[in-house]
Design an enzyme around this catalytic site. Structure first.
Site, PDB file in Angstrom:
ATOM      1  N   LYS A  71       4.120  20.286 -10.865  1.00 32.62           N
ATOM      2  CA  LYS A  71       3.704  20.109 -10.019  1.00 32.62           C
ATOM      3  C   LYS A  71       2.094  19.385  -9.507  1.00 32.62           C
ATOM      4  O   LYS A  71       2.001  18.897  -7.901  1.00 32.62           O
ATOM      5  CB  LYS A  71       4.045  21.177  -8.902  1.00 32.62           C
ATOM      6  CG  LYS A  71       5.373  21.303  -8.404  1.00 32.62           C
ATOM      7  CD  LYS A  71       5.565  22.991  -7.807  1.00 32.62           C
ATOM      8  CE  LYS A  71       6.484  23.227  -6.760  1.00 32.62           C
ATOM      9  NZ  LYS A  71       6.656  24.277  -6.470  1.00 32.62           N
ATOM     10  N   ASP A 107       6.644  22.095   0.657  1.00 33.27           N
ATOM     11  CA  ASP A 107       6.891  24.031   0.322  1.00 33.27           C
ATOM     12  C   ASP A 107       6.675  24.571   1.623  1.00 33.27           C
ATOM     13  O   ASP A 107       7.338  25.553   2.162  1.00 33.27           O
ATOM     14  CB  ASP A 107       6.272  24.211  -0.476  1.00 33.27           C
ATOM     15  CG  ASP A 107       6.927  23.772  -2.143  1.00 33.27           C
ATOM     16  OD1 ASP A 107       8.052  23.946  -2.099  1.00 33.27           O
ATOM     17  OD2 ASP A 107       6.297  24.401  -2.892  1.00 33.27           O
TER      18      ASP A 107
HETATM   19  P1  NDP Z   1       2.769  31.308  -9.233  1.00 28.96           P
HETATM   20  O1  NDP Z   1       3.024  31.814 -10.701  1.00 28.96           O
HETATM   21  O2  NDP Z   1       1.955  30.301  -8.852  1.00 28.96           O
HETATM   22  O3  NDP Z   1       2.028  32.316  -8.850  1.00 28.96           O
HETATM   23  C1  NDP Z   1       2.761  34.012  -8.880  1.00 28.96           C
HETATM   24  C2  NDP Z   1       2.035  35.260  -7.637  1.00 28.96           C
HETATM   25  O4  NDP Z   1       2.331  36.442  -7.826  1.00 28.96           O
HETATM   26  C3  NDP Z   1       0.633  35.241  -8.107  1.00 28.96           C
HETATM   27  O5  NDP Z   1      -0.269  35.537  -7.178  1.00 28.96           O
HETATM   28  C4  NDP Z   1       0.737  36.414  -8.603  1.00 28.96           C
HETATM   29  O6  NDP Z   1      -0.177  37.209  -9.358  1.00 28.96           O
HETATM   30  C5  NDP Z   1       1.909  36.764  -8.293  1.00 28.96           C
HETATM   31  N1  NDP Z   1       2.120  38.098  -8.978  1.00 28.96           N
HETATM   32  C6  NDP Z   1       2.857  38.300 -10.179  1.00 28.96           C
HETATM   33  N2  NDP Z   1       3.492  39.282 -10.831  1.00 28.96           N
HETATM   34  C7  NDP Z   1       2.894  40.247  -9.887  1.00 28.96           C
HETATM   35  C8  NDP Z   1       2.836  41.206  -9.842  1.00 28.96           C
HETATM   36  N3  NDP Z   1       3.651  42.631 -10.881  1.00 28.96           N
HETATM   37  N4  NDP Z   1       2.007  42.776  -8.968  1.00 28.96           N
HETATM   38  C9  NDP Z   1       1.449  41.137  -7.866  1.00 28.96           C
HETATM   39  N5  NDP Z   1       1.396  40.018  -8.048  1.00 28.96           N
HETATM   40  C10 NDP Z   1       2.575  39.909  -8.855  1.00 28.96           C
HETATM   41  O7  NDP Z   1       4.065  30.915  -8.494  1.00 28.96           O
HETATM   42  P2  NDP Z   1       4.833  31.114  -7.571  1.00 28.96           P
HETATM   43  O8  NDP Z   1       3.398  30.441  -6.395  1.00 28.96           O
HETATM   44  O9  NDP Z   1       4.986  29.075  -7.452  1.00 28.96           O
HETATM   45  O10 NDP Z   1       6.015  31.216  -6.845  1.00 28.96           O
HETATM   46  C11 NDP Z   1       5.778  32.225  -5.976  1.00 28.96           C
HETATM   47  C12 NDP Z   1       7.549  32.887  -5.706  1.00 28.96           C
HETATM   48  O11 NDP Z   1       7.489  31.468  -4.332  1.00 28.96           O
HETATM   49  C13 NDP Z   1       8.358  32.892  -7.138  1.00 28.96           C
HETATM   50  O12 NDP Z   1       9.695  34.070  -6.628  1.00 28.96           O
HETATM   51  C14 NDP Z   1       9.431  31.728  -6.241  1.00 28.96           C
HETATM   52  O13 NDP Z   1      10.195  31.583  -6.754  1.00 28.96           O
HETATM   53  C15 NDP Z   1       9.046  31.676  -4.792  1.00 28.96           C
HETATM   54  N6  NDP Z   1       8.954  30.392  -4.362  1.00 28.96           N
HETATM   55  C16 NDP Z   1       9.623  30.299  -2.444  1.00 28.96           C
HETATM   56  C17 NDP Z   1      10.265  28.666  -2.949  1.00 28.96           C
HETATM   57  C18 NDP Z   1      10.793  28.531  -0.985  1.00 28.96           C
HETATM   58  O14 NDP Z   1      11.336  27.597  -1.566  1.00 28.96           O
HETATM   59  N7  NDP Z   1      11.129  29.941  -0.729  1.00 28.96           N
HETATM   60  C19 NDP Z   1       9.422  27.202  -2.864  1.00 28.96           C
HETATM   61  C20 NDP Z   1       8.319  28.000  -4.143  1.00 28.96           C
HETATM   62  C21 NDP Z   1       8.724  28.866  -4.779  1.00 28.96           C
HETATM   63  P3  NDP Z   1      -1.752  37.336  -9.987  1.00 28.96           P
HETATM   64  O15 NDP Z   1      -2.737  35.723  -9.860  1.00 28.96           O
HETATM   65  O16 NDP Z   1      -2.441  38.245  -9.950  1.00 28.96           O
HETATM   66  O17 NDP Z   1      -1.263  36.828 -11.770  1.00 28.96           O
END
Ligand code: NDP
Length: 285
Positions: A71, A107
């Site tokens: 991306k 998105d």
């Molecule tokens: P990223 O890997 O870029 O970001 C993940 C985020 O989740 C970070 O803020 C991370 O926090 C947080 N996180 C992960 N594990 C934990 C935990 N145990 N406790 C608290 N925070 C946590 O992922 P994306 O942003 O790309 O995707 C996020 C979600 O959105 C996914 O489930 C994805 O499938 C969904 N999504 C849905 C879309 C849709 O159209 N419905 C489109 C795009 C994504 P930290 O910074 O602390 O690591």
């Protein structure tokens, strides 16, 4: 008149990409409108992305989706970015304009359209709490700011990532955004919040028993709880919110609408939304 057998091509580039269900939704839409278009799900390793985009140009693809890990990496290979993609700093959709490839990001727009059409809420002037600071959070936050929310609070586990997101958004949009490092044991949603969005990956398959640590006891009854996680659509967070009598919006809606927007960008036709949602639900059930 000779028959035209030439198909228009679109598709998604990612790695791993095999479990990406978008193709089923787009192919169902093409079939419903009788369009001779194909949506290809293509595995492209990071080191091959530049050559893949050259191939896309050579074969005259009408458009593309990009997923993990392309991306951000795709940006240098494109000719221009939309204002939103520029602000978000990532591209999930590419459209062709003559010989030029233009990067878009649908998105956040998908989320906004789901909020407006499926939950009936215009976020202008509203107070929103956004959980997460990754790619999805960045896209959603940008669109919420462009839509005129009055207050945006970003809550994230990693202090550095959360502050970076807020700093970037503030410098790109001029909006006032609050950052709250995720408190232990949980973040308490206050009565003034109109919308809570989970844009973390907590609750995503296979860890379906997990839920972002939020306390909804003090939330107002008008709160709408939204989840970006679409697999499963019924997350623990949404079930928890329903137990409090709150309205919910699932990640499937967001995913469908970002596909709907992509379809409309590529084909210039109104997307068959119901067909797309049914196709995606079937794939994920
Ligand atoms: P990223 O890997 O870029 O970001 C993940 C985020 O989740 C970070 O803020 C991370 O926090 C947080 N996180 C992960 N594990 C934990 C935990 N145990 N406790 C608290 N925070 C946590 O992922 P994306 O942003 O790309 O995707 C996020 C979600 O959105 C996914 O489930 C994805 O499938 C969904 N999504 C849905 C879309 C849709 O159209 N419905 C489109 C795009 C994504 P930290 O910074 O602390 O690591």
């Amino acid at each position: 008149m000779p028959k035209n057998y030439r198909a228009e091509l679109v598709g998604v580039l990612g790695s791993p990409v095999a479990e990406n269900p978008t193709g089923a939704m787009q192919e169902a839409a093409f079939a419903a409108l009788g369009l001779n278009w194909r949506y290809l799900t293509i595995e492209v390793k990071p080191e091959d992305l530049g050559r893949a985009i050259e191939g896309v140009r050579a074969m005259g693809f009408a458009g593309l989706n990009l997923t993990i890990p392309h991306k951000v990496a795709v940006i240098p290979y494109l000719d221009a970015l939309s204002r939103e993609a520029e602000m978000i700093g990532a591209v999930n959709t590419v459209r062709r304009d003559g010989e030029r490839l233009i990067g878009e990001n649908t998105d956040g727009r998908g989320f906004l359209r789901a909020l407006k059409e499926d939950a009936g809420l215009d976020p202008a002037g509203k107070t929103v709490v956004l959980l997460g600071a990754g790619g999805a959070a960045r896209a959603i936050a940008t669109e919420l700011i462009l839509a005129g929310v009055s207050k945006l609070t970003v809550v994230n586990r990693s202090d550095l990532r959360g502050r970076e997101l807020v700093h970037d958004l503030q410098s790109r949009t001029g909006a006032a955004i609050e950052f709250v490092p995720w408190p232990e044991p949980c973040y308490t949603v206050t009565a003034d919040a109109d919308v809570l969005v989970n844009a973390t990956s907590v609750g995503l398959y296979p860890a379906v028993e997990a839920m972002p640590q939020v306390d909804l006891h003090t939330a107002g009854k008008h709160l709408i709880v939204c989840d970006a996680v679409f697999n499963p659509a019924e997350t623990m967070l949404l079930n928890h919110a329903k137990a409090f009598g709150l309205r919910t919006l699932d990640g499937l809606s967001m995913l469908v609408y970002q596909g709907v927007i992509g379809f409309e960008i590529w084909t210039g036709r109104k997307a068959p939304e119901k067909v797309m949602k049914e196709a995606l639900s079937r794939e994920l059930s």
